[in-house]
Design an enzyme around this catalytic site. Structure first.
Site, PDB file in Angstrom:
ATOM      1  NE  ARG A   1       0.114   7.538  -9.102  1.00  0.00           N
ATOM      2  CZ  ARG A   1      -0.238   6.302  -8.456  1.00  0.00           C
ATOM      3  NH1 ARG A   1      -0.563   6.398  -7.254  1.00  0.00           N
ATOM      4  NH2 ARG A   1      -0.486   5.413  -9.155  1.00  0.00           N
TER       5      ARG A   1
ATOM      6  CG  HIS B   1      -7.773  -1.076  -1.628  1.00  0.00           C
ATOM      7  ND1 HIS B   1      -6.963  -0.815  -2.889  1.00  0.00           N
ATOM      8  CD2 HIS B   1      -7.458  -2.432  -1.483  1.00  0.00           C
ATOM      9  CE1 HIS B   1      -6.262  -1.794  -3.424  1.00  0.00           C
ATOM     10  NE2 HIS B   1      -6.608  -2.835  -2.694  1.00  0.00           N
TER      11      HIS B   1
ATOM     12  CG  ASP C   1      -7.851   2.845  -8.937  1.00  0.00           C
ATOM     13  OD1 ASP C   1      -7.207   3.580  -8.422  1.00  0.00           O
ATOM     14  OD2 ASP C   1      -7.598   1.635  -8.968  1.00  0.00           O
TER      15      ASP C   1
ATOM     16  CG  HIS D   1       2.162   3.284 -11.771  1.00  0.00           C
ATOM     17  ND1 HIS D   1       2.644   3.708 -10.406  1.00  0.00           N
ATOM     18  CD2 HIS D   1       1.160   2.484 -11.407  1.00  0.00           C
ATOM     19  CE1 HIS D   1       1.703   3.212  -9.584  1.00  0.00           C
ATOM     20  NE2 HIS D   1       0.748   2.418 -10.269  1.00  0.00           N
TER      21      HIS D   1
END
Lengths: 435, 331
Positions: free
Chosen positions: A65, A180, A309, A313
């Site tokens: 991130r 993906h 993965d 969040h």
């Protein structure tokens, strides 16, 4: 400064070793591995009986991130989570803000990783500029800056033509294209796996075929271009079928499965917490036949790697209506307990196969150091306590976000210690080892 | 209705005490209700219907209670029905519609709910476009949450009023053939009705184009077909679901004209049903799409009775969630 790890079960499948061995660390390197190595001035670390010494685990699919989404995770918190989860290295996806589509962003990530000085970080660059699916990113520059693969993860590469071009171009550098896999038109605005659970809960569903179409496309283009193609976070049985067929035909295709996809099914959408947004990820939790297919693929060798993965969040982002919540869960600190419990203790695979999935094959696919305890190799070592009783507590995770559906789970098997470049960066206080 | 047998002889193990209240905080869906609870609501609604026929249509059951109608989707019928039900029970009611709410300022649903909670309402009646929105509120709110329709998930009071209407006419639900025709995929009314009718022993058939049939529909305990004549044959009840114009854009079917030709309920198709078949529609209707006007306005149609019964059923739900007889005795 030498240290001798003595008396543990060493599982080093790349060197054909599975038995009680000693491992000698000299500085940041493995100096030797063998039975009854002489102490020769090294400090001796007695590995308790039952503990397992492995080449360091490599998670080839995480979202750190940073830059741009530091409220979810940073390179520092993500790599702290990695070493606590037994991972000595992670490969991070390029869907940051800005996207890792140029050397500046890659250099920034590597600088942050050097500051944190925890797990090794291998950036993965974008296929297309801004991951927008129009123009190719500066792939040579990305490679030069340290990227080990390219992907537009979060989404599939927009068109078959662009994927073909990316494969042809990336072929120059010998790096794989990670995809993906998904047909966006078939996915639409779906938020769950298409099946009974989504139907009962009134959630828009995407079928397994949505993923498998992307897998088939990539395999066909890999066959056409000769470039290695890696299927990210595979979840559907139709995708596994395509990968098996591709491998049989000699196509250079590999694939990874995430622990949540071999552990959970779409029933988790309804129970124990209905509409728990921590059961929302893309690809979605699928039906039992798909989950069982992933287990079978792991057992028979069709699946190359386990990758988390890891998708942090923020609580606020997840504390909304199900269809408005972002996709993804964290996974770095739950992957090893889930793998030991659900794969090894369930009798599906043995430890050498687990080490292939978590270390040997990720290193081979990304062509990064590691995957073996060979003399001269970096001293990246994961020590497992396979019988440790582990209780997952979301609040205690090291990662910045706590979005996991496994809060409160009790599992058998955990990480005892993590050594990166000869430095012990994590010791589990619940496991009796003083490395 | 009798009070619960609170001083029951512990040696008696046969009959459980009669169900006289919904022993749950919220009404989120039919899926989690027992057949006893459904029967209790329907029985209670009969008494509530009588209240609505009096010259003074008001009872003090919810006096001093505050009910918030929180509607994030436009609704005339359901919101009005709830509001009338609340007023007939003497509750203090408050309507919050999306246009005038703070949601447009970017507030989350959870924050909106917690701000309302701070003012101590007793119940929140929620209509929302996201499936599961009521579950989210139920987890974070002390107030009772009543689902007035959440996304494509459930619309429990609609299914209850449908069952009430069927029971008034047929005196039973068990053994009836109920055919539900229309947009099954996007319908919360369908899901609630399937749960309710299958629990109560009806033989439920669902019918629509394959593009609008949810995945794994067989696991819901219903028969699915795209042959409307088969669905309607010997049916006791025919329930039509609204076809939305925008579904054409999603390529679920080619045109409204073709939909009507293949699935529209006409008098000719109706002749295959039982002679005393009821025609139902949760509204709002698209005349000439899912239903021909002659059928909607014909002698079999109970569509306006459904609307009337909605008030009684919602009174029953609010009353029972507030504690029913037990609450009244405590007060």
């Amino acid at each position: 400064m030498k240290r001798l790890l003595r008396g543990g079960r060493v599982v080093d499948p790349a060197n054909g070793i599975d038995g009680v061995h000693d491992v000698l660390i000299d500085g940041d390197r493995i100096a030797a591995s063998g039975r009854d190595l002489p102490v020769d001035g090294a400090s001796v670390v007695e590995i308790p009986a039952g503990f397992v010494v492995c080449p360091g685990f490599i998670d080839m699919h995480v979202h750190l991130r940073e830059p741009g989404q530091e409220h979810k995770e940073t390179v520092a918190t993500g790599t702290a989570s990695a070493v606590a989860g037994g991972f000595t290295a992670v490969a991070c996806m390029p869907n940051t803000t800005p996207v890792n589509d140029n050397a500046n962003v890659t250099a920034y990530i590597l600088a942050r990783a050097a500051d944190a000085n925890l797990a090794r970080v291998y950036p993965i660059g974008a296929v297309s500029r801004g991951s927008k699916g129009e123009l190719l990113a500066d792939i040579a520059e990305l490679r030069q800056a340290g990227c080990v693969a390219i992907t537009d993860d979060g989404h599939p590469v927009a068109t078959a033509l662009l994927l073909r071009r990316a494969m042809e171009y990336a072929g120059m550098f010998g790096i794989p294209v990670i995809e993906h896999c998904e047909d966006p038109t078939l996915k639409g605005d779906a938020v769950a796996h298409e099946g009974y659970q989504a139907a009962a809960l009134g959630l828009r569903g995407m079928p397994g075929a949505c993923e498998a179409l992307g897998v088939e496309r990539g395999i066909l283009l890999s066959e056409l271009t000769g470039t290695r193609f890696h299927v990210a976070h595979m979840s559907a049985r139709a995708s596994l079928r395509a990968v098996r067929k591709g491998k049989e035909m000699g196509v250079r295709v590999t694939c990874e499965v995430a622990p949540h996809h071999f552990t959970l099914t779409d029933e988790a959408l309804a129970l124990p917490i209905p509409y728990d947004t921590n059961t929302k990820m893309n690809p979605p939790l699928r039906e039992a036949a798909d989950r069982d297919a992933m287990l079978a693929g792991i057992a028979d060798g069709s699946v190359d790697a386990i990758a988390t993965d890891h998708a942090p969040h923020h609580y606020d982002e997840k504390n909304v209506e199900f269809d408005r919540a972002p996709f993804g869960i964290v996974g770095l600190e739950t992957a090893v307990p889930l793998s030991l419990d659900r794969l090894v203790h369930a009798g599906l695979i043995r430890l050498p196969r687990l080490v292939e999935l978590l270390s040997v094959n990720p290193a081979r696919i990304l062509r990064v150091p590691g995957g073996a305890l060979s003399p001269g190799a970096p001293a990246d070592i994961t020590i497992l306590a396979p019988d440790l009783k582990v209780r997952i507590e979301a609040a205690s995770l090291r990662c910045r976000s706590k979005n996991t559906p496994f809060d409160g789970w009790e599992l058998r098997g955990g990480v005892a210690a993590t050594i990166v470049g000869g430095r012990t960066l994590f010791v589990n206080p619940h496991a009796a080892v003083a490395v | 209705m009798s009070a619960p047998a609170q001083t029951q002889d512990p040696t008696r193990t046969d009959a459980p005490p009669p169900v006289t209240a919904l022993r749950r905080k919220d009404l989120l869906g039919i899926a989690e209700l027992t057949t006893d609870e459904i029967a209790l609501i329907l029985d209670t609604a009969e008494a509530m219907k009588e209240v609505g026929e009096r010259p003074i249509k008001k009872v003090p059951a919810l006096r001093g209670k505050t009910v918030v109608n929180l509607f994030f989707e436009p609704s005339t019928r359901t919101r009005t029905s709830f509001e009338i039900a609340e007023k007939r029970l003497s509750a203090d009611t408050l309507n919050i519609a999306v246009a005038s709410s703070s949601v447009v300022k970017g507030e989350t649903l959870a924050d909106t709910a917690l701000n309302l909670e701070a003012m101590h309402p007793d119940m929140i009646v929620l209509r929302h476009s996201s499936s599961g929105a009521c579950h989210l509120l139920a987890r974070i709110c002390r107030s009772a949450i009543v689902n007035a329709g959440d996304g494509m998930h459930e619309h429990p009071t609609q299914a209850l009023l449908d069952a009430f209407t069927i029971r008034e006419h047929k005196k039973r639900l068990a053994g009836l053939k109920v055919a539900i025709v229309g947009d099954l995929l996007h319908s919360r009314v369908l899901r609630s009705n399937i749960h309710l009718l299958t629990k109560m022993g009806s033989d439920v058939w669902v019918c629509g184009p394959p593009t609008l049939i949810p995945a794994d529909i067989g696991r819901f305990g219903v028969r699915a077909t795209s042959d409307v004549d088969e669905a309607v044959a010997d049916a006791d009840v025919i329930m039509l679901l609204r076809i939305q114009l925008e579904r054409m854009e999603g390529a679920f079917f080619p045109s409204l004209r073709e939909y009507f030709a293949v699935f529209g309920m006409t008098e000719a198709r109706l002749r295959r049903a039982r002679p005393d078949a009821m025609i139902m529609h949760p509204g709002p209707m698209n005349r000439g799409v899912e239903i021909a006007s002659e059928v909607a306005d014909g002698p079999y149609s109970v569509i306006l009775e459904q609307v009337a019964n909605g008030v009684a059923v919602r009174m029953a739900v609010l009353y029972l969630l507030a504690g029913g007889v037990e609450h009244e005795e405590a007060a």
